[in-house]
Design an enzyme around this catalytic site. Structure first.
Site, PDB file in Angstrom:
ATOM      1  N   ARG A  53       0.864  -1.174   0.000  1.00 58.63           N
ATOM      2  CA  ARG A  53       0.000   0.000   0.000  1.00 58.63           C
ATOM      3  C   ARG A  53       0.897   1.219   0.000  1.00 58.63           C
ATOM      4  O   ARG A  53       2.109   1.102   0.034  1.00 58.63           O
ATOM      5  CB  ARG A  53      -1.003  -0.008   1.169  1.00 58.63           C
ATOM      6  CG  ARG A  53      -0.620  -0.787   2.360  1.00 58.63           C
ATOM      7  CD  ARG A  53       0.031  -0.087   3.542  1.00 58.63           C
ATOM      8  NE  ARG A  53      -0.116   1.318   3.610  1.00 58.63           N
ATOM      9  CZ  ARG A  53       0.885   2.136   3.795  1.00 58.63           C
ATOM     10  NH1 ARG A  53       2.127   1.689   3.905  1.00 58.63           N
ATOM     11  NH2 ARG A  53       0.715   3.431   3.870  1.00 58.63           N
ATOM     12  N   GLY A  54       0.264   2.402  -0.041  1.00 55.97           N
ATOM     13  CA  GLY A  54       1.034   3.629  -0.211  1.00 55.97           C
ATOM     14  C   GLY A  54       1.156   3.894  -1.708  1.00 55.97           C
ATOM     15  O   GLY A  54       1.463   2.979  -2.491  1.00 55.97           O
ATOM     16  N   ALA A  55       0.888   5.134  -2.100  1.00 51.50           N
ATOM     17  CA  ALA A  55       0.759   5.445  -3.530  1.00 51.50           C
ATOM     18  C   ALA A  55       1.965   5.003  -4.376  1.00 51.50           C
ATOM     19  O   ALA A  55       1.795   4.312  -5.391  1.00 51.50           O
ATOM     20  CB  ALA A  55       0.486   6.941  -3.696  1.00 51.50           C
ATOM     21  N   ARG A  90      -7.518  -0.288  -6.828  1.00 52.34           N
ATOM     22  CA  ARG A  90      -7.765   0.810  -5.872  1.00 52.34           C
ATOM     23  C   ARG A  90      -7.912   2.097  -6.695  1.00 52.34           C
ATOM     24  O   ARG A  90      -7.115   2.345  -7.599  1.00 52.34           O
ATOM     25  CB  ARG A  90      -6.617   0.944  -4.848  1.00 52.34           C
ATOM     26  CG  ARG A  90      -6.506  -0.275  -3.933  1.00 52.34           C
ATOM     27  CD  ARG A  90      -5.596  -0.003  -2.748  1.00 52.34           C
ATOM     28  NE  ARG A  90      -6.193   0.928  -1.799  1.00 52.34           N
ATOM     29  CZ  ARG A  90      -5.543   1.446  -0.758  1.00 52.34           C
ATOM     30  NH1 ARG A  90      -4.277   1.142  -0.559  1.00 52.34           N
ATOM     31  NH2 ARG A  90      -6.146   2.275   0.075  1.00 52.34           N
ATOM     32  N   GLN A 203      -2.441   2.341  10.037  1.00 50.65           N
ATOM     33  CA  GLN A 203      -1.135   2.390   9.364  1.00 50.65           C
ATOM     34  C   GLN A 203      -0.107   3.155  10.201  1.00 50.65           C
ATOM     35  O   GLN A 203       1.091   2.913  10.079  1.00 50.65           O
ATOM     36  CB  GLN A 203      -1.261   3.061   7.994  1.00 50.65           C
ATOM     37  CG  GLN A 203      -1.993   2.241   6.947  1.00 50.65           C
ATOM     38  CD  GLN A 203      -3.442   2.634   6.856  1.00 50.65           C
ATOM     39  OE1 GLN A 203      -4.058   3.000   7.854  1.00 50.65           O
ATOM     40  NE2 GLN A 203      -4.006   2.559   5.666  1.00 50.65           N
ATOM     41  N   ASP A 244      -1.877  10.759  -1.845  1.00 48.77           N
ATOM     42  CA  ASP A 244      -2.143   9.745  -2.873  1.00 48.77           C
ATOM     43  C   ASP A 244      -2.408  10.372  -4.232  1.00 48.77           C
ATOM     44  O   ASP A 244      -2.319   9.702  -5.261  1.00 48.77           O
ATOM     45  CB  ASP A 244      -3.344   8.885  -2.469  1.00 48.77           C
ATOM     46  CG  ASP A 244      -2.901   7.823  -1.496  1.00 48.77           C
ATOM     47  OD1 ASP A 244      -2.665   8.170  -0.321  1.00 48.77           O
ATOM     48  OD2 ASP A 244      -2.758   6.658  -1.915  1.00 48.77           O
ATOM     49  N   ASN A 254      -5.260  12.580   0.696  1.00 53.21           N
ATOM     50  CA  ASN A 254      -4.453  11.636   1.493  1.00 53.21           C
ATOM     51  C   ASN A 254      -5.380  10.876   2.444  1.00 53.21           C
ATOM     52  O   ASN A 254      -6.609  11.090   2.459  1.00 53.21           O
ATOM     53  CB  ASN A 254      -3.370  12.409   2.256  1.00 53.21           C
ATOM     54  CG  ASN A 254      -2.327  11.495   2.868  1.00 53.21           C
ATOM     55  OD1 ASN A 254      -1.794  10.614   2.188  1.00 53.21           O
ATOM     56  ND2 ASN A 254      -2.048  11.658   4.146  1.00 53.21           N
ATOM     57  N   LYS A 255      -4.779  10.020   3.241  1.00 54.00           N
ATOM     58  CA  LYS A 255      -5.530   9.151   4.151  1.00 54.00           C
ATOM     59  C   LYS A 255      -6.570   9.930   4.956  1.00 54.00           C
ATOM     60  O   LYS A 255      -6.309  11.035   5.415  1.00 54.00           O
ATOM     61  CB  LYS A 255      -4.531   8.461   5.084  1.00 54.00           C
ATOM     62  CG  LYS A 255      -5.114   7.505   6.094  1.00 54.00           C
ATOM     63  CD  LYS A 255      -5.994   6.446   5.484  1.00 54.00           C
ATOM     64  CE  LYS A 255      -5.336   5.672   4.379  1.00 54.00           C
ATOM     65  NZ  LYS A 255      -6.277   4.839   3.596  1.00 54.00           N
TER      66      LYS A 255
HETATM   67  O1  MRU Z   1      -4.564   3.318   2.180  1.00 57.66           O
HETATM   68  P1  MRU Z   1      -3.076   3.467   2.145  1.00 57.66           P
HETATM   69  O2  MRU Z   1      -2.395   2.883   3.318  1.00 57.66           O
HETATM   70  O3  MRU Z   1      -2.501   2.975   0.826  1.00 57.66           O
HETATM   71  O4  MRU Z   1      -2.848   5.029   2.194  1.00 57.66           O
HETATM   72  C1  MRU Z   1      -1.556   5.541   2.133  1.00 57.66           C
HETATM   73  C2  MRU Z   1      -1.487   6.989   2.360  1.00 57.66           C
HETATM   74  O5  MRU Z   1      -2.471   7.639   2.601  1.00 57.66           O
HETATM   75  C3  MRU Z   1      -0.139   7.642   2.234  1.00 57.66           C
HETATM   76  O6  MRU Z   1      -0.082   8.784   3.013  1.00 57.66           O
HETATM   77  C4  MRU Z   1       0.085   8.033   0.770  1.00 57.66           C
HETATM   78  O7  MRU Z   1      -0.058   6.932  -0.084  1.00 57.66           O
HETATM   79  C5  MRU Z   1       1.401   8.625   0.564  1.00 57.66           C
HETATM   80  S1  MRU Z   1       2.646   7.393   0.603  1.00 57.66           S
HETATM   81  C6  MRU Z   1       4.151   7.990   0.362  1.00 57.66           C
END
Ligand code: MRU
Length: 372
Positions: A53-55, A90, A203, A244, A254-255
């Site tokens: 996970r994470g963009a 996603r 997370q 993201d 973002n999250k």
């Molecule tokens: O749902 P996730 O865990 O994939 O969400 C991740 C985030 O919100 C991060 O802050 C974002 O992807 C930036 S990662 C460098």
């Protein structure tokens, strides 16, 4: 980064040169498990189930997903079907679309027999580029932390607040929001990180805290609602989060919960920075609120919690009444006006169209060309 002293990336090729290996992030922080991905379906599942996970890491995994698909069948139909399957995993992180579109565009003109090798090469290049981008974000962001340290003097560590996990686990290495923190720490600047737990998937509590502990960075996990209180009492010098998807005008998606932290930061005069790699900018989108699809995930991520029992077992328990429905929004949009600045691999800029185009002038030319 290092795990128990051993250097790791979050995604790499196995010794056979074709199987992809990842760290299963659904098992952290309690178990460190490496998973093997041998098919497109396994790569798509890893993204959907958030084993990765994470963009940026989603984008890198999608690129390797295309390589695995080409290994199985390099024909035109399979190339199109694999891209479509990955895009469905996603919806919010734009790196996924960027990786699928750029790798697919490079493969399409090639003869099928040449596609597997090229797909693996492109995926590896995306990974290497991400590491360099994140390293550069770290260097630029470290300068901001140094400035706070200089202004604060020897009155205690620089206190940062971060949300979700935008560390090395969210990228191929280093991270975006956490890269400046690692570099400041490594340079001897005393830092302390307030880590939002980041419900519902935790997370922050599970991944960011684990990463920071592995690297020896002082930190404290806090419930998601605590940040505003800390800011009111001068306990946060600056916030840094990831994103993201960043719009061409500097809005940041973002999250879920990031927006509330930005509001609290604004109200308390605390700088709110966002670290992002170029591939996270969606140049096709201006208005984050109306144009970015917000992922909604299974309500069980909210109604259930998984953890380690005192007996050492991993267990999942329900925390809400059986009859109560739950809504699980995964992301929110922070308008550019609440963002102090964006930290990119090309430098720090205002969260605005002018700021972004100042760092990425080629996008202005691309936009003019598209308008014809
Ligand atoms: O749902 P996730 O865990 O994939 O969400 C991740 C985030 O919100 C991060 O802050 C974002 O992807 C930036 S990662 C460098």
């Amino acid at each position: 980064m290092r795990i128990d002293g051993k250097p790791y990336r979050t995604i790499w090729l196995a010794a056979d040169g074709e199987t992809v290996e990842i760290i299963d992030q659904t098992r952290l922080p309690h178990d460190f498990v490496v998973l093997r991905l041998e098919t497109l379906e396994q790569a798509a599942h890893a993204i959907r189930a958030m084993q990765v996970r994470g963009a940026p890491l989603i984008g890198a995994t999608a690129a390797y997903g295309l390589a695995l698909a080409m290994r199985a069948d390099p024909g035109d139909d399979n190339l199109a079907a694999a891209g479509a399957a990955l895009l469905e995993t996603r919806p919010t992180a734009v790196n996924l679309r960027w990786a699928v579109e750029s790798v697919s565009a490079a493969l399409r003109p090639l003869a099928p027999a040449a596609r597997p090798a090229e797909a693996y090469a492109r995926a590896a290049a995306i990974c290497d580029e991400d590491v360099e981008i994140c390293r550069a974000i770290g260097e630029h962001g470290k300068g901001l932390i140094e400035r706070v340290r200089a202004a604060k003097g020897d009155t205690g560590p620089v206190n940062l607040l971060t949300h979700c996990n935008a560390g090395w686990l969210a990228t191929v290495d280093w991270g975006t929001a956490l890269a400046p923190i690692y570099m400041a720490h490594d340079a001897g600047i005393p830092v302390h990180v307030w880590v939002d737990e980041t419900r519902p998937r935790n997370q922050g509590a599970g991944l960011t805290a684990w990463e920071l502990a592995q690297h020896g960075v002082p930190h404290t996990v806090i419930a998601d609602n605590v940040g505003g209180h800390l800011m009111q009492h001068g306990e946060v010098d600056l916030c840094i989060t990831g994103t993201d998807r960043t719009t061409a005008s500097g809005d940041v998606c973002n999250k879920i919960g990031t927006y509330l932290k930005a509001l609290a930061a604004h109200d308390n005069g605390v700088p709110f920075y966002v670290g992002l790699p170029g591939p996270t900018i969606d140049w096709r989108v201006e208005d984050g609120l109306s144009e970015i699809p917000i992922e909604q995930r299974d309500g069980r991520e909210l109604t259930e919690v998984t953890g380690r029992t005192a007996g050492g077992e991993i267990a999942t328990v329900r925390i809400t009444p059986e009859a109560s429905p739950a809504a699980n929004y995964a992301f929110d949009v922070t308008p550019a006006r609440l963002v102090t600045a964006l930290i990119t691999e090309r430098g720090v800029c205002p969260a605005s169209a002018e700021g972004l185009l100042g760092l990425y002038p080629e996008q202005a030319a691309a936009g003019r060309a598209a308008e014809g």
